[in-house]
Design a protein around this motif. Structure first.
Motif, PDB file in Angstrom:
ATOM      1  N   LEU A 157       1.872  15.452   2.666  1.00 16.61           N
ATOM      2  CA  LEU A 157       0.418  15.455   2.486  1.00 16.61           C
ATOM      3  C   LEU A 157       0.057  16.273   1.255  1.00 16.61           C
ATOM      4  CD1 LEU A 157      -2.021  14.299   3.948  1.00 16.61           C
ATOM      5  CD2 LEU A 157      -2.301  16.487   5.085  1.00 16.61           C
ATOM      6  N   GLN A 158       0.718  17.413   1.090  1.00 17.05           N
ATOM      7  CA  GLN A 158       0.403  18.268  -0.060  1.00 17.05           C
ATOM      8  C   GLN A 158       0.716  17.573  -1.369  1.00 17.05           C
ATOM      9  OE1 GLN A 158       0.560  22.844   1.378  1.00 17.05           O
ATOM     10  NE2 GLN A 158       2.475  22.025   0.653  1.00 17.05           N
ATOM     11  N   SER A 159       1.864  16.891  -1.406  1.00 17.47           N
ATOM     12  CA  SER A 159       2.245  16.291  -2.678  1.00 17.47           C
ATOM     13  C   SER A 159       1.399  15.069  -2.987  1.00 17.47           C
ATOM     14  CB  SER A 159       3.748  15.954  -2.662  1.00 17.47           C
ATOM     15  OG  SER A 159       3.936  14.591  -2.576  1.00 17.47           O
ATOM     16  N   VAL A 160       1.014  14.315  -1.958  1.00 14.64           N
ATOM     17  CA  VAL A 160       0.210  13.113  -2.215  1.00 14.64           C
ATOM     18  C   VAL A 160      -1.196  13.498  -2.650  1.00 14.64           C
ATOM     19  CG1 VAL A 160      -0.944  11.225  -1.033  1.00 14.64           C
ATOM     20  CG2 VAL A 160       1.478  11.528  -0.755  1.00 14.64           C
ATOM     21  N   LEU A 161      -1.751  14.540  -2.033  1.00 16.34           N
ATOM     22  CA  LEU A 161      -3.107  14.944  -2.393  1.00 16.34           C
ATOM     23  C   LEU A 161      -3.096  15.947  -3.537  1.00 16.34           C
ATOM     24  CD1 LEU A 161      -4.481  15.270   1.210  1.00 16.34           C
ATOM     25  CD2 LEU A 161      -5.004  13.511  -0.433  1.00 16.34           C
ATOM     26  N   GLN A 162      -1.915  16.374  -3.936  1.00 13.14           N
ATOM     27  CA  GLN A 162      -1.735  17.308  -5.049  1.00 13.14           C
ATOM     28  C   GLN A 162      -2.559  18.560  -4.895  1.00 13.14           C
ATOM     29  OE1 GLN A 162      -2.348  14.610  -8.234  1.00 13.14           O
ATOM     30  NE2 GLN A 162      -0.193  14.031  -8.236  1.00 13.14           N
ATOM     31  N   GLU A 163      -2.492  19.133  -3.697  1.00 13.93           N
ATOM     32  CA  GLU A 163      -3.095  20.456  -3.551  1.00 13.93           C
ATOM     33  C   GLU A 163      -2.339  21.210  -2.472  1.00 13.93           C
ATOM     34  OE1 GLU A 163      -7.046  18.608  -2.029  1.00 13.93           O
ATOM     35  OE2 GLU A 163      -6.856  20.550  -1.064  1.00 13.93           O
ATOM     36  N   ASP A 164      -2.345  22.530  -2.592  1.00 12.71           N
ATOM     37  CA  ASP A 164      -1.708  23.356  -1.565  1.00 12.71           C
ATOM     38  C   ASP A 164      -2.743  23.718  -0.527  1.00 12.71           C
ATOM     39  OD1 ASP A 164       0.363  24.975  -3.980  1.00 12.71           O
ATOM     40  OD2 ASP A 164       0.903  23.491  -2.465  1.00 12.71           O
ATOM     41  N   PHE A 165      -2.402  23.576   0.733  1.00 14.09           N
ATOM     42  CA  PHE A 165      -3.383  23.800   1.779  1.00 14.09           C
ATOM     43  C   PHE A 165      -3.330  25.202   2.332  1.00 14.09           C
ATOM     44  CE2 PHE A 165      -4.874  19.684   1.867  1.00 14.09           C
ATOM     45  CZ  PHE A 165      -3.836  18.787   1.897  1.00 14.09           C
ATOM     46  N   LYS A 166      -4.497  25.615   2.840  1.00 13.78           N
ATOM     47  CA  LYS A 166      -4.534  26.795   3.699  1.00 13.78           C
ATOM     48  C   LYS A 166      -4.417  26.278   5.134  1.00 13.78           C
ATOM     49  CE  LYS A 166      -8.479  28.838   2.353  1.00 13.78           C
ATOM     50  NZ  LYS A 166      -9.050  28.462   1.058  1.00 13.78           N
ATOM     51  N   ALA A 167      -4.032  27.173   6.030  1.00 18.43           N
ATOM     52  CA  ALA A 167      -3.805  26.716   7.407  1.00 18.43           C
ATOM     53  C   ALA A 167      -5.060  26.150   8.055  1.00 18.43           C
ATOM     54  CB  ALA A 167      -3.262  27.869   8.245  1.00 18.43           C
ATOM     55  N   THR A 168      -6.248  26.556   7.579  1.00 15.76           N
ATOM     56  CA  THR A 168      -7.467  26.066   8.204  1.00 15.76           C
ATOM     57  C   THR A 168      -7.902  24.713   7.655  1.00 15.76           C
ATOM     58  OG1 THR A 168      -8.601  27.422   6.588  1.00 15.76           O
ATOM     59  CG2 THR A 168      -8.463  28.285   8.829  1.00 15.76           C
ATOM     60  N   GLU A 169      -7.190  24.228   6.625  1.00 19.93           N
ATOM     61  CA  GLU A 169      -7.636  22.981   6.000  1.00 19.93           C
ATOM     62  C   GLU A 169      -6.903  21.764   6.524  1.00 19.93           C
ATOM     63  OE1 GLU A 169      -7.022  23.830   1.958  1.00 19.93           O
ATOM     64  OE2 GLU A 169      -8.901  24.908   1.723  1.00 19.93           O
ATOM     65  N   ILE A 170      -5.891  21.976   7.384  1.00 17.48           N
ATOM     66  CA  ILE A 170      -5.190  20.828   7.962  1.00 17.48           C
ATOM     67  C   ILE A 170      -5.084  20.987   9.469  1.00 17.48           C
ATOM     68  CG2 ILE A 170      -3.837  20.197   5.940  1.00 17.48           C
ATOM     69  CD1 ILE A 170      -1.509  21.724   7.089  1.00 17.48           C
ATOM     70  N   GLU A 171      -4.907  19.847  10.118  1.00 14.80           N
ATOM     71  CA  GLU A 171      -4.659  19.834  11.561  1.00 14.80           C
ATOM     72  C   GLU A 171      -3.277  19.265  11.782  1.00 14.80           C
ATOM     73  OE1 GLU A 171      -7.968  18.701  14.478  1.00 14.80           O
ATOM     74  OE2 GLU A 171      -8.326  17.446  12.727  1.00 14.80           O
ATOM     75  N   VAL A 172      -2.511  19.880  12.677  1.00 14.67           N
ATOM     76  CA  VAL A 172      -1.159  19.396  12.951  1.00 14.67           C
ATOM     77  C   VAL A 172      -0.991  19.212  14.452  1.00 14.67           C
ATOM     78  CG1 VAL A 172       1.289  19.857  12.649  1.00 14.67           C
ATOM     79  CG2 VAL A 172      -0.339  20.735  10.984  1.00 14.67           C
TER      80      VAL A 172
END
Lengths: 247, 177
Positions: free
Chosen positions: A203-218
């Motif tokens: 997900l990070q590489s496709v969207l080309q951004e590094d996430f914070k833990a609050t910005e994704i759901e797993v």
């Protein structure tokens, strides 16, 4: 009342266009992309992990109420990409169906049976004029008693497929699928950590951004404890740290 | 069937007397993956192309050829979701026949009932025709049989037939043999 075939009506309800297409279904797919969220699901040797962006449109919103990840039963999870309202309807009906299945047949609804049910419901909306297709792509995950970890994807057209290693949905679906196809060239069998990290780093590489833990759901489900679980922010943070250290 | 708001048929006659929705359905079939069937002296064979949208898809989760009864199978060209609906309805009809007559349903009967369902959806209110053509292959007391059912609900018995993309090439090949 005679409704001309075509004459513009093939865009309003699900009847065939002259080229044999269903415009309403195609527009439903566009609605999924328009939501601006991308999701990725990865199936490992003994676990399945799904990851999606968590975009909270307003700082005043309660972040915990913004979610696309829904437990259907204790053992089945559903990640809905697309229109949130349609997602909630689908989840509500799926929960009802799964509970009835358990009551009627005495065992938990398997992943593929639920996916088929969702897909068949979506097909009805593509054939009957009184209901429009739902603008949601659903990824269903769980551990099957006989087949092990399972990841299925159901779309507004009524198609559903099981996925061997990974799949994606949402606005950057095609880029993600290209990325994941390269990864599965050698038919890998991921461990739990690898499964989660592949999903997040994809997900990070496709969207080309590094996430914070609050910005994704797993969401994950593991064979040794087949309960569907939404990961806490602390756990997500651990995985994010592990990924950045690895790189 | 459907809401009372839609209790008029969506498939209506054009001024030239054609049912255009059915023709569009046939176009949808014609852009589907190729399938064909051949009837032999002692059996029937049906086959289809199974091209999946991505290598990530698990091919064992997709079954384009389905069993309706132990001695009748079916394959389609066109829209997969519509096919699943027809398979479910046909299987139920086969079971109902068996419950009533205590014998397996003959191929012609099952084809007729499936075709009736497809015709219903070309005339009822608020629904569109099915976007699939079916090839039904079966073996019963009348020997091996192969039927093709179209979105209009018409069906024919064939010695060999093809549907979907490149159907003219396929049929030329079959005719030569």
């Amino acid at each position: 009342m005679s409704r001309g075939s075509g004459g513009g009506y093939d865009r309003h309800i699900t009847i065939f266009s002259p080229e044999g297409r269903l415009f309403q279904v195609e527009y439903a797919f566009k609605a999924v992309k328009a939501a601006g969220i991308t999701s990725i699901g990865v199936r490992g040797k003994d676990s399945v992990c799904v990851v999606t962006q968590k975009k909270v449109p307003d700082k005043l919103l309660d972040q915990t109420s913004v979610t696309h990840l829904f437990p259907i039963t204790k053992f089945l999870g559903l990640l809905a990409t697309g229109m949130t309202a349609d997602a909630r309807t689908l989840v509500q009906q799926a929960r009802n169906e799964a509970a009835e299945f358990r009551f009627r047949y005495g065992y938990e609804m398997p992943v593929d049976v639920l996916s088929k049910w969702i897909a068949d419901k979506s097909q009805v909306y593509t054939q009957h004029a009184y209901m429009r297709p739902l603008g949601v792509v659903a990824m269903v995950l769980g551990i099957d008693e006989e087949k092990g970890p399972q990841l299925y994807k159901c779309d507004p057209a009524g198609h559903f497929y099981g996925h061997k290693v990974a799949t994606s949905a949402g606005s950057k679906e095609q880029e993600a699928i290209n990325f994941l196809e390269k990864k599965m060239k050698n038919d890998p069998a991921f461990t739990y950590e690898e499964t989660v990290q592949t999903a997040i780093s994809a997900l990070q590489s496709v969207l080309q951004e590094d996430f914070k833990a609050t910005e994704i759901e797993v969401g994950v489900v593991k064979a040794d404890n087949p309960v569907f679980r939404v990961m806490s922010t602390e756990e997500i943070d651990e995985h994010l740290t592990a990924i950045s250290e690895r790189d | 069937m459907g809401d009372s708001q839609y209790s008029f048929s969506l498939t209506t006659f054009s001024p030239s007397g054609k049912l255009v929705q059915i023709e569009h359905a046939l176009t949808a079939v014609g852009s589907g993956q190729t399938s064909l069937g051949i009837k032999a002296a002692n059996g029937v064979v049906i086959a289809t192309e199974k091209k999946l949208p991505s290598i990530l898809v698990d091919e064992t989760s997709v079954q384009k050829i389905q069993c309706l009864t132990p001695n009748i199978g079916v394959v389609y060209s066109g829209m997969g979701p519509d096919f699943r609906v027809l398979v479910r309805k046909s299987r139920k009809q086969a079971e109902q026949y068996h419950r009533l007559y205590k014998e397996p349903i003959p191929v012609t009967q099952l084809v007729r009932e499936t075709a009736a369902v497809m015709q219903e959806f070309t005339q009822s209110g608020g629904v569109r025709p099915f976007g699939v053509s079916l090839l039904v292959a079966g073996y019963d007391d009348n020997g091996p049989q192969l039927y093709q059912v179209d979105p209009s609900g018409s069906y024919f018995s064939w010695k060999a037939s093809a549907m979907g993309k490149n159907v003219s090439n396929a049929k030329t090949f079959l005719e030569k043999r």
